[in-house]
Design a protein around this motif. Structure first.
Motif, PDB file in Angstrom:
ATOM      1  N   ALA A 152      11.513  21.182  30.416  1.00  0.00           N
ATOM      2  CA  ALA A 152      11.350  19.829  29.873  1.00  0.00           C
ATOM      3  C   ALA A 152      10.873  19.938  28.437  1.00  0.00           C
ATOM      4  N   ARG A 153      11.035  18.862  27.676  1.00  0.00           N
ATOM      5  CA  ARG A 153      10.491  18.819  26.324  1.00  0.00           C
ATOM      6  C   ARG A 153      10.090  17.395  25.980  1.00  0.00           C
ATOM      7  N   SER A 154       9.128  17.307  25.090  1.00  0.00           N
ATOM      8  CA  SER A 154       8.587  15.997  24.737  1.00  0.00           C
ATOM      9  C   SER A 154       9.404  15.348  23.629  1.00  0.00           C
ATOM     10  N   ILE A 155       9.469  14.027  23.686  1.00  0.00           N
ATOM     11  CA  ILE A 155      10.012  13.237  22.589  1.00  0.00           C
ATOM     12  C   ILE A 155       8.824  12.754  21.778  1.00  0.00           C
ATOM     13  N   GLU A 156       8.871  12.974  20.472  1.00  0.00           N
ATOM     14  CA  GLU A 156       7.761  12.587  19.608  1.00  0.00           C
ATOM     15  C   GLU A 156       7.458  11.091  19.746  1.00  0.00           C
ATOM     16  N   ALA A 157       6.209  10.727  19.448  1.00  0.00           N
ATOM     17  CA  ALA A 157       5.805   9.322  19.532  1.00  0.00           C
ATOM     18  C   ALA A 157       6.676   8.429  18.658  1.00  0.00           C
ATOM     19  N   SER A 158       7.232   9.015  17.598  1.00  0.00           N
ATOM     20  CA  SER A 158       8.121   8.275  16.692  1.00  0.00           C
ATOM     21  C   SER A 158       9.487   8.011  17.308  1.00  0.00           C
ATOM     22  N   GLY A 159       9.771   8.677  18.446  1.00  0.00           N
ATOM     23  CA  GLY A 159      11.068   8.540  19.098  1.00  0.00           C
ATOM     24  C   GLY A 159      12.028   9.663  18.762  1.00  0.00           C
ATOM     25  N   ARG A 160      11.606  10.583  17.892  1.00  0.00           N
ATOM     26  CA  ARG A 160      12.470  11.703  17.511  1.00  0.00           C
ATOM     27  C   ARG A 160      12.365  12.845  18.525  1.00  0.00           C
ATOM     28  N   GLU A 161      13.482  13.518  18.760  1.00  0.00           N
ATOM     29  CA  GLU A 161      13.487  14.680  19.658  1.00  0.00           C
ATOM     30  C   GLU A 161      13.007  15.933  18.933  1.00  0.00           C
ATOM     31  N   ASN A 162      13.093  15.917  17.604  1.00  0.00           N
ATOM     32  CA  ASN A 162      12.729  17.084  16.803  1.00  0.00           C
ATOM     33  C   ASN A 162      11.465  16.807  15.994  1.00  0.00           C
ATOM     34  N   PHE A 163      10.891  17.862  15.428  1.00  0.00           N
ATOM     35  CA  PHE A 163       9.735  17.676  14.553  1.00  0.00           C
ATOM     36  C   PHE A 163       9.818  18.655  13.387  1.00  0.00           C
ATOM     37  N   ARG A 164       8.973  18.422  12.363  1.00  0.00           N
ATOM     38  CA  ARG A 164       9.072  19.188  11.121  1.00  0.00           C
ATOM     39  C   ARG A 164       7.712  19.763  10.721  1.00  0.00           C
ATOM     40  N   GLY A 165       7.772  20.699   9.793  1.00  0.00           N
ATOM     41  CA  GLY A 165       6.567  21.231   9.189  1.00  0.00           C
ATOM     42  C   GLY A 165       6.329  20.564   7.849  1.00  0.00           C
ATOM     43  N   ILE A 209      -5.027  14.518  -0.301  1.00  0.00           N
ATOM     44  CA  ILE A 209      -4.041  15.475   0.204  1.00  0.00           C
ATOM     45  C   ILE A 209      -2.638  14.997  -0.135  1.00  0.00           C
ATOM     46  N   ARG A 210      -1.845  15.885  -0.689  1.00  0.00           N
ATOM     47  CA  ARG A 210      -0.462  15.544  -1.044  1.00  0.00           C
ATOM     48  C   ARG A 210       0.499  16.371  -0.205  1.00  0.00           C
ATOM     49  N   ILE A 211       1.526  15.730   0.339  1.00  0.00           N
ATOM     50  CA  ILE A 211       2.581  16.441   1.053  1.00  0.00           C
ATOM     51  C   ILE A 211       3.597  16.897   0.001  1.00  0.00           C
ATOM     52  N   LEU A 212       3.617  18.186  -0.229  1.00  0.00           N
ATOM     53  CA  LEU A 212       4.469  18.758  -1.267  1.00  0.00           C
ATOM     54  C   LEU A 212       5.921  18.819  -0.827  1.00  0.00           C
ATOM     55  N   ALA A 213       6.150  19.133   0.451  1.00  0.00           N
ATOM     56  CA  ALA A 213       7.521  19.247   0.961  1.00  0.00           C
ATOM     57  C   ALA A 213       7.527  19.153   2.477  1.00  0.00           C
ATOM     58  N   MET A 214       8.691  18.834   3.029  1.00  0.00           N
ATOM     59  CA  MET A 214       8.905  18.764   4.475  1.00  0.00           C
ATOM     60  C   MET A 214      10.036  19.721   4.841  1.00  0.00           C
ATOM     61  N   THR A 215       9.906  20.412   5.944  1.00  0.00           N
ATOM     62  CA  THR A 215      10.952  21.330   6.383  1.00  0.00           C
ATOM     63  C   THR A 215      12.052  20.569   7.113  1.00  0.00           C
ATOM     64  N   ALA A 216      13.100  21.283   7.461  1.00  0.00           N
ATOM     65  CA  ALA A 216      14.149  20.715   8.314  1.00  0.00           C
ATOM     66  C   ALA A 216      13.572  20.493   9.712  1.00  0.00           C
ATOM     67  N   PRO A 217      14.133  19.569  10.484  1.00  0.00           N
ATOM     68  CA  PRO A 217      13.642  19.334  11.852  1.00  0.00           C
ATOM     69  C   PRO A 217      14.177  20.373  12.836  1.00  0.00           C
ATOM     70  N   TYR A 218      13.352  20.689  13.821  1.00  0.00           N
ATOM     71  CA  TYR A 218      13.730  21.624  14.882  1.00  0.00           C
ATOM     72  C   TYR A 218      13.316  21.029  16.230  1.00  0.00           C
ATOM     73  N   PRO A 219      13.804  21.602  17.332  1.00  0.00           N
ATOM     74  CA  PRO A 219      13.486  21.045  18.657  1.00  0.00           C
ATOM     75  C   PRO A 219      11.993  20.874  18.886  1.00  0.00           C
TER      76      PRO A 219
END
Length: 306
Positions: A118-131, A228-238
């Motif tokens: 099984a895997r969780s769906i993020e609270a945002s509704g997305r199946e993937n998440f990012r760094g 705190i500044r978010i400099l960049a976001m990675t691609a999404p993964y499972p």
């Protein structure tokens, strides 16, 4: 009367104070997860300690209680101190149901035969998440990704997905090698590693930090997030994955899988459980869902067996 009471009290305490009985030194820093011997049917459930044990418990105790009632299984949440401890406990059959990031999962699948179900769906509704790659807003030496070269980087853990693996792949895609950093450190100690990265960057101990998307929410009210500044976001993964240890009874896995599938945001009780866990839902999964993570591990030249 007072003298008699004191005399009786002295008789009670004296047997434990003889000169021939050496004092026992107790080290309160040493902790061990204990499962009661008279409960052989316990199914252990563990959340990879990316956050403090308090956060892990707060997010998952309602879910564990639901699973226990829904399946009739004696499911109990336990709390490994580190990512490595969590993985080793799966290998030693001390964790039956593991909830972990996909990087830790592919390592456990390779080393210990763990199986995703099984895997969780993020609270945002997305199946993937990012760094996320973060820095202090007032750090004038870092204005874009290229300025990370020769800077001090603190990551969550060497087996963190969004807190290390995904950003490492992102840096490589932009021509920045591991050797280009002045230092790469990992958050110390047990639990709370996402918070520790954020706090280390906030305090100026490191120039950049890498965390999972959503981790900043955990320190709301503790620090001034405007700094705190978010400099960049990675691609999404499972997203995060539920895995069963090798040789766990398939009927146990099926019961838990069905209980997860029954969770419905339209049900008020279920909504409270899911929101506490920061889930929108829990869906079925298979090992092949995490092949993209394995490809990234290969690209970053990380050994899955270590």
């Amino acid at each position: 009367m007072k003298i008699i009471c004191l005399f009786l009290f002295s008789l009670l305490i004296c047997p434990g104070c003889g000169d021939d009985e050496p004092a026992i030194k107790v080290d309160l820093k040493i902790k061990e997860q204990v499962i009661r011997p008279h409960e052989p049917d316990v199914i252990t459930y563990a959340y990879l300690p990316q956050y403090s044990h308090t956060v892990s418990y707060t997010r998952h105790h309602l879910l564990v209680s639901y699973l226990r009632k829904k399946t009739g299984l004696n499911i109990k949440q336990i709390f490994p101190d580190t990512f490595d401890h969590h993985m080793c406990m799966v290998g030693e059959n001390k964790i039956d149901i593991s909830f972990s990031n996909p990087f830790v999962y592919v390592k456990m699948a390779r080393k210990y035969g763990a199986k995703a179900f099984a895997r969780s769906i993020e609270a945002s509704g997305r199946e993937n998440f990012r760094g996320q790659i973060i820095c202090r807003k007032d750090n004038v030496a870092i204005k874009n990704l290229s300025h990370c070269v020769q800077k001090r980087w603190i990551a969550v853990d060497s087996t963190s997905a969004a807190g290390f693996l995904y950003p490492l792949g992102f840096f490589l895609d932009h021509g920045i090698e591991k050797s280009d950093f002045k230092e790469i450190a990992f958050a110390p100690g047990p639990g709370g590693k996402q918070e520790k990265v954020i706090l280390a960057v906030y305090a100026g101990k490191y120039d950049i930090g890498t965390i999972r998307e959503g981790a900043l929410d955990v320190v709301v009210g503790k620090i001034d997030l405007q700094q705190i500044r978010i400099l960049a976001m990675t691609a999404p993964y499972p997203g995060w994955v539920y895995a069963a240890r090798k040789d766990l009874d398939t009927s146990v896995v099926e019961k838990i899988q069905q209980a997860f599938k029954a969770l419905d945001m339209k049900n008020a009780t279920h909504e409270r459980i899911l929101k506490a866990a920061h889930f929108a839902a829990v869906i079925s999964s298979t090992d092949s869902n995490f092949d993209s993570v394995r490809e990234l591990v290969t690209k970053t030249d990380i050994n899955l067996t270590q």
